[in-house]
Enzyme design. Sequence first.
Site, mmCIF file in Angstrom:
data_model
loop_
_atom_site.group_PDB
_atom_site.id
_atom_site.type_symbol
_atom_site.label_atom_id
_atom_site.label_comp_id
_atom_site.label_asym_id
_atom_site.label_seq_id
_atom_site.Cartn_x
_atom_site.Cartn_y
_atom_site.Cartn_z
ATOM 1 N N VAL A 1 0.840 -1.200 0.000
ATOM 2 C CA VAL A 1 0.000 0.000 0.000
ATOM 3 C C VAL A 1 0.875 1.251 0.000
ATOM 4 O O VAL A 1 0.614 2.210 -0.739
ATOM 5 C CB VAL A 1 -0.954 0.003 1.202
ATOM 6 C CG1 VAL A 1 -1.802 1.266 1.209
ATOM 7 C CG2 VAL A 1 -1.849 -1.229 1.165
ATOM 8 N N TYR A 2 1.914 1.247 0.825
ATOM 9 C CA TYR A 2 2.854 2.376 0.846
ATOM 10 C C TYR A 2 3.433 2.610 -0.548
ATOM 11 O O TYR A 2 3.440 3.743 -1.049
ATOM 12 C CB TYR A 2 3.972 2.086 1.849
ATOM 13 C CG TYR A 2 5.094 3.087 1.825
ATOM 14 C CD1 TYR A 2 4.981 4.294 2.513
ATOM 15 C CD2 TYR A 2 6.273 2.829 1.137
ATOM 16 C CE1 TYR A 2 6.013 5.221 2.504
ATOM 17 C CE2 TYR A 2 7.312 3.749 1.125
ATOM 18 C CZ TYR A 2 7.179 4.939 1.812
ATOM 19 O OH TYR A 2 8.205 5.857 1.792
ATOM 20 N N GLY A 3 3.914 1.541 -1.175
ATOM 21 C CA GLY A 3 4.506 1.672 -2.498
ATOM 22 C C GLY A 3 3.513 2.175 -3.522
ATOM 23 O O GLY A 3 3.839 2.995 -4.387
ATOM 24 N N THR B 1 0.919 4.120 -2.987
ATOM 25 C CA THR B 1 0.670 5.549 -2.805
ATOM 26 C C THR B 1 1.842 6.388 -3.291
ATOM 27 O O THR B 1 1.649 7.478 -3.851
ATOM 28 C CB THR B 1 0.385 5.888 -1.335
ATOM 29 O OG1 THR B 1 1.512 5.529 -0.514
ATOM 30 C CG2 THR B 1 -0.851 5.164 -0.827
#
Length: 257
Positions: free
Chosen positions: A158-160, A162
Amino acid sequence: MTDLLAGKTILITGASSGIGESAARLFAREGANVVITARRKAELDRVAEDIAAGGGNVLAVQADTTDAGELQRAVAAAVERWGCLDGALNNAGRTQGGGRLAEVTDETFDSVLETNFKGVWLAMRAELQAMTAEGAAGGSIVNISSIGGTFGAAGQSVYGATKAAVIALSRAAAAEYGRDGVRVNAIAPGATMTEMMVSWQQRDPSIVEHLSSLAALGRPGQPDEIAEAAAWLLSDRASYVTGMTLGVDGGTAPWPH
């Protein structure tokens, strides 16, 4: 210092620590009027007091990047104090905290998405309105992405995602606002010794050792090194650079799964 940013008014989000704090201190030394924002008021005031004590021009405005009204207020404060907004470093963000994709909760997904992507979009919207207002002279925006947004990293889906979205958003804005005199670029840092990374290292020193082994330079980056790249992109020396993503990662190879 070289007065690289002399006379420019630059807004920085997430300026109470890490890359944002380093950028605020550097930009002030390079002659900018810095408007610093963050959620943590005590830490933000500390940074502002230090910059002012060193002779820098600084204005601290407590603001949450997930709140459109607070961001508008910060931009308005910059324009009211110094007459314009010349640049912005959108740095505020958060990590996922680990876990494979199917293990990520709705709450984590929503929080990471709201901070890392919507927060950047909200900030850019307010900044672009000021930079393209009648009588404005354009400006430059730099968004902090991550190498996690340029290739997949296990435990950071999810971080990647975004951070990849921040790159796409930056490129689209560069195409849309170039004729208005606004440049938009992104920076993709590698492992950088922010407070978060230091806390990871304290819990497990092997984390930083592993990330360092993936970098051609064999070490993690320092917040000041990311700030230096941002200062150049925000300066007139990068006047023909827009729509680009600058990797500041020490030559990091893709993370293994």
